[in-house]
Design a protein around this motif. Structure first.
Motif, short mmCIF file in Angstrom:
data_model
loop_
_atom_site.label_atom_id
_atom_site.label_comp_id
_atom_site.label_asym_id
_atom_site.label_seq_id
_atom_site.Cartn_x
_atom_site.Cartn_y
_atom_site.Cartn_z
N TYR A 224 -0.44 -2.79 -7.99
CA TYR A 224 -1.67 -2.07 -7.66
C TYR A 224 -2.83 -3.02 -7.38
N THR B 121 2.68 1.63 -3.45
CA THR B 121 1.79 2.03 -4.55
C THR B 121 1.27 3.45 -4.34
N LEU B 122 1.01 3.81 -3.08
CA LEU B 122 0.54 5.18 -2.84
C LEU B 122 1.62 6.19 -3.19
N LEU C 96 -6.84 -0.57 -1.09
CA LEU C 96 -6.91 0.80 -0.60
C LEU C 96 -6.39 1.76 -1.66
N THR C 97 -5.20 1.44 -2.20
CA THR C 97 -4.61 2.32 -3.21
C THR C 97 -5.53 2.44 -4.41
N SER D 122 -3.28 -4.02 -3.72
CA SER D 122 -3.71 -3.11 -2.66
C SER D 122 -5.05 -2.47 -3.00
N THR E 198 0.83 -1.20 0.00
CA THR E 198 0.00 0.00 0.00
C THR E 198 0.86 1.25 0.00
#
Lengths: 111, 634
Positions: B271, B217-218, B276-277, B274, B214
C-alpha cells in the motif's frame, strides 16, 4: 489353364452358398450351404497357391511349387470336420427340444 | 514454540466438531464449557505465543504443502509475528468473553440450537484465526471465506424468521462481491510474482510496475470494503443485527470486520507503494465514517445505532490506514474491540432485561435497575467519544493527528465525524439509561440486572476500555509509543513531522473536552426525558431512513437483476429446454423405430450382415472416389 476359371467357379460356389443361407429355412440345408462357401474359399487357396507366378518362379527348381496353401487347406478341412460334428450336434439338440429344424422358430433373441 | 502454533486454531475446530456433531446428546452445561473452554485454551496458547514474539520476534511454521505444482508452491504455513500475535490476543480474548456471555444470554434456546450456536461460534473463531495466522494470501483467503460463511450462518441463526434469512443472504452476497476483488488480487499477484507468501511478496514488491501495484492494492481494498463494511458495500452490516446480540459483538468488535484492516496493515509494504490507492482508502474511509455517523444520529433501534457506529469507526480505521498510519489503525482496532464489544454486550444485557425490546424510544431510566450494565456502558460511551485518557481517546486522537499531518481538510472532516460520534452515543446513552421509563408497566416490573456470566465480561471489557489506551498515550501526556515499538518489526511506524504539533494536539484536546461538555449538557436536556417521540420529518427522516441507500440499491441493482433473471427464466430457459428436451425426444422416437429391425428372425440378421459386407466392399473399392467427393462437398 487360366486362373480366371478357378476364380469364377469359386465365386459361383460362394454365391450359391450365400443364397442358400439367406433363402432356406432348414438348418441342415443352411449348414450345407455354409460348407459350400468354405469349400469355395478352399478352392481359391489351392488355385492361387498353385498358379502364383512369384511362388512358381522361386520353387520351380525344387518341383514343389506352392504347396504351403495346399497344406493350409488340409488344416481347414480338419477344422471344418470338427465344426461339422459340433454343428450337427447342435442341430440334433435343437430337434430334440422343438421337434423341428426350421430356424424361423429360433426367434427368442427378439425382445 | 514452532510446534505450538497449530493448537491455536485447533481448539476452536475441535470445539466446533464436538458441539456440532453431538449437539443433540450434550447438555447445555457441557456445550457451554466445551464452546468457551476451547477458546480459553486458544487464548492461553496465544498469550504464550505473544510473550514469545515480544522476546524473540516472529517465526513461520510450515504445516504441510497445500498447493505444490512444479516450482509454484503455496504451503499451508502459519506466520506468528507482532501483528498476528496481537490479533490472536484480541480474537481469542474478547472471543472468550463473548462465549462466556453467550452461555447465559442464549440459555433460553433449546439444547439442540444452543449446541448449533456454539458450534457456529467456534467455527467462526477458527476461521478468523486461520485468516490471521496464514503466512500467505491463500490461507488468509480460506479464513476470509470461512468468516463470511459463519457470519451467514450466525446472522440467520433464527432461521424461522424470513427477514433474518434475507439479512443473512444480504451479508453473504455483499461479502461475496468483496471476495471477488480479493481473489482477483491474489491471482494478479500470483501472475506477476509467482508467489503469495507474505515475506516473498514484500521482498519482490519493488519489482512490480506502479500500475500493477495500484491494481492489486485496489482489488485488495475491494475485498476489505466487503468484509469491513465500507462504502458502497456497507449495507449488510446494519442488517446483520438480525443475529443474536453476542454474535453482533463478535462480528463487529473482535473479528470479521477487522479482517480488512488486518489485511491492509499486513500488506502495508504494497500500500505504501501506491499513493493513489492510499488516497482512495482514506477518502472512502472518511466518507463512510461521516455517512454512517449521520445515519446513526436518528436510529431508534439500539443495535442499529451501534451497527452504524461500527461502520463509522471502521471508516476511521481506514482513514488511518489511508494516511499511512498503519499502526494507528491497528491500535484503533484494538481499542474499538474493547469498547464496541462492551457496548454490544451491554446492549444485549439491556435487551435481555427488556424482554427482547430493542426500541430505545421505549426504554429510559434503566440506570436504577441495571447498575452494572449502565456504568460499564457509560464507560464504553466515554471511550468511543474520546473522553480524555480512555482507550478511545488515545487511538482516535492519534488518527486525527496522523490525518492532520497528511491533509488538514481530511482532518477537519474527521473531527466532524468524531463530533457526530459523540452526539449519537450520548443520545443513545441518555435515551436508554437516564430520564424516565417509557415502556409498558409489565416491562418495568420485569427489569432486572443480568446474571454473573453476563456482567463479568462487561466489567472486564469496561476496565480494558478505560485503561487499554495507556500503552500508547500521546507523548505530551507523558505517554510512550509502546504499541508502535511492539509492531515496528512488521509495520513501520510513521513519523509525522509537522511544526507545532503540540499546538494541534492541545487544540484537539481542548476541543474534545469542550465538545464533550456541550454534547453532554445538550443530550441531558433533550434525551434524558420522560416522553420521547421517535418519529421524524424532513431531513431527519432521510437520515432515519438511512439516506435511502437500501432503496437505491434495490432500484438500480436488485430490481434490474431480478427482471433479467425473470426474462432468462421465462425466455431463454424455455428455448434451451426446448433444445435439450427435443434432442431427448428425437433419440427416443428414432430408437423406437430402429428397434423394429430387431425381429428375432435369424435370416434377416444374416441378410443384414451380407448386405453390410457388400457395402463395405463397395466402399473399399471406391474409396478414392468417395474421399474426392467428400472433399468437393466440404
Amino acid at each position: 489353364m487360366s486362373i480366371q476359371y478357378y476364380v469364377a467357379l469359386a465365386a459361383c460356389l460362394f454365391c450359391i452358398g450365400v443364397a442358400g443361407v439367406l433363402t432356406r429355412r432348414n438348418a441342415i440345408i443352411i449348414f450345407m450351404c455354409i460348407e459350400l462357401m468354405l469349400n469355395a474359399v478352399n478352392l481359391m487357396l489351392v488355385a492361387f497357391s498353385k498358379m502364383s507366378p512369384a511362388v512358381a518362379a522361386v520353387n520351380s527348381s525344387m518341383g514343389a511349387a506352392g504347396t504351403d496353401a495346399q497344406l493350409f487347406v488340409f488344416f481347414i478341412m480338419v477344422v471344418a470336420a470338427a465344426e461339422v460334428s459340433v454343428g450337427l450336434a447342435i442341430i440334433v439338440m435343437m430337434y430334440r427340444n422343438i421337434h423341428s429344424v426350421d430356424i424361423n422358430f429360433l426367434n427368442r433373441l427378439k425382445n | 514454540m514452532d510446534n505450538l502454533v497449530y493448537l491455536v486454531p485447533l481448539f476452536p475446530l475441535l470445539g466446533f466438531l464436538i458441539n456440532g456433531l453431538f449437539r443433540k446428546s450434550l447438555s447445555k452445561g457441557a456445550i457451554g464449557i466445551i464452546g468457551s473452554g476451547s477458546i480459553l485454551l486458544s487464548f492461553i496458547v496465544s498469550v504464550v505465543l505473544f510473550s514469545e514474539v515480544r522476546s524473540g520476534g516472529g517465526f513461520v511454521s510450515n504445516l504441510f504443502d497445500f498447493i505444490n505444482v512444479a516450482d509454484f508452491q503455496i504451503p499451508f504455513a502459519f506466520q506468528v509475528d507482532a501483528l498476528s500475535a496481537l490479533f490472536l490476543l484480541i480474537i481469542t480474548g474478547i472471543g472468550f468473553l463473548i462465549h462466556l456471555y453467550s452461555t447465559s444470554y442464549m440459555h433460553d434456546e433449546p439444547a439442540e440450537h444452543f449446541g448449533r450456536y456454539f458450534a457456529y461460534l467456534n467455527l467462526f473463531v477458527f476461521s478468523m484465526l486461520l485468516l490471521v495466522l496464514g503466512a500467505n494470501y491463500v490461507i488468509m483467503f480460506i479464513g476470509w471465506e470461512g468468516v463470511g460463511l459463519c457470519s451467514y450462518l450466525l446472522i440467520g441463526f433464527w432461521f424461522k424468521n424470513n427477514n433474518y434469512n434475507y439479512a443473512a443472504k444480504k451479508a453473504f452476497v455483499m461479502n461475496r462481491i468483496g471476495d471477488l476483488g480479493f481473489l482477483l488480487a491474489i491471482f494478479w499477484l500470483l501472475n506477476k510474482l509467482g508467489t503469495a507468501t507474505y515475506s516473498e511478496v514484500f521482498d519482490l514488491a519493488d519489482t512490480l510496475s506502479p500500475g500493477d501495484v495500484t491494481a492489486i492494492t485496489l482489488l485488495f481494498f475491494v475485498g476489505a470494503m466487503g468484509k469491513s463494511a465500507q462504502i458502497p458495500l456497507y449495507t449488510w452490516l446494519p442488517d446483520a443485527m438480525a443475529g443474536p446480540t453476542p454474535v453482533s459483538a463478535l462480528i463487529h468488535a473482535a473479528t470479521m470486520v477487522t479482517a480488512g484492516i488486518y489485511m491492509i496493515a499486513r500488506s502495508n509494504v504494497l500500500y505504501s507503494l501506491s499513493e493513489l490507492t492510499q488516497t482512495v482508502v482514506a477518502v472512502v474511509g472518511l466518507a463512510t465514517a461521516i455517512l454512517s455517523a449521520t445515519i446513526a444520529l436518528y436510529q431508534n433501534d439500539i443495535k442499529k445505532v451501534l451497527a452504524y457506529s461500527t461502520v463509522s469507526q471502521l471508516g476511521f480505521m481506514f482513514l488511518a490506514l489511508g494516511v499511512g498510519a498503519y499502526t494507528t489503525g491497528v491500535f484503533h482496532v484494538m481499542t474499538h474491540a474493547f469498547f464496541k464489544a462492551l457496548m454490544f454486550l451491554g446492549a444485549g444485557s439491556v435487551i435481555h432485561a427488556m424482554g427482547g425490546e430493542q426500541d430505545i424510544t421505549k426504554m429510559g431510566g434503566l440506570s436504577k435497575k441495571l447498575p452494572v450494565t449502565t456504568w460499564t456502558f457509560v464507560i464504553g460511551v466515554l471511550a468511543i467519544a474520546g473522553f480524555p485518557f480512555t482507550s478511545g481517546f488515545a487511538s482516535k486522537d492519534e488518527i486525527l493527528i496522523a490525518t492532520y499531518a497528511h491533509s488538514p481538510v481530511l482532518f477537519y472532516l474527521a473531527c466532524f465525524a468524531a463530533l457526530l460520534t459523540m452526539i449519537y452515543m450520548f443520545r443513545l446513552m441518555m435515551l436508554v439509561f437516564f430520564g424516565g421509563f417509557r415502556g409498558t408497566h409489565e416491562q418495568e416490573h420485569h427489569l432486572h440486572e443480568s446474571p454473573r456470566p453476563m456482567t463479568i465480561p462487561l466489567v472486564i471489557l469496561a476496565i480494558l476500555s478505560l485503561v487499554g489506551g495507556a500503552i500508547q498515550f500521546p507523548e505530551m501526556f507523558g505517554g510512550h509509543p509502546f504499541f508502535n515499538e511492539y509492531l515496528s518489526p512488521v509495520v513501520p511506524a510513521e513519523a509525522h513531522e509537522i511544526e507545532n504539533i503540540h499546538t494541534v494536539e492541545w487544540a484537539l484536546f481542548g476541543g474534545t473536552v469542550v465538545a464533550l461538555i456541550v454534547v453532554y449538557a445538550a443530550a441531558r436536556k433533550f434525551f434524558a426525558v420522560k416522553a420521547f417521540d421517535g418519529t421524524y420529518t424532513g431531513i431527519k427522516k432521510v437520515l432515519a431512513d438511512k439516506w435511502y441507500i437500501d432503496e437505491l440499491y434495490d432500484a438500480i441493482i436488485v430490481k434490474p437483476l431480478n427482471a433479467l433473471a425473470g426474462f432468462l427464466k421465462s425466455g431463454i430457459e424455455k428455448f434451451i429446454d426446448g433444445i435439450v428436451n427435443g434432442t431427448g425426444r428425437f433419440v427416443n422416437y428414432s430408437s423406437r423405430q430402429l428397434r423394429l429391425l430387431q425381429s428375432g428372425q435369424v435370416g434377416s440378421y444374416v441378410l443384414f450382415m451380407v448386405l453390410s459386407i457388400v457395402v463395405l466392399f463397395i466402399v473399399f473399392w471406391h474409396q478414392q472416389e468417395i474421399v474426392g467427393f467428400l472433399q468437393k462437398i466440404f
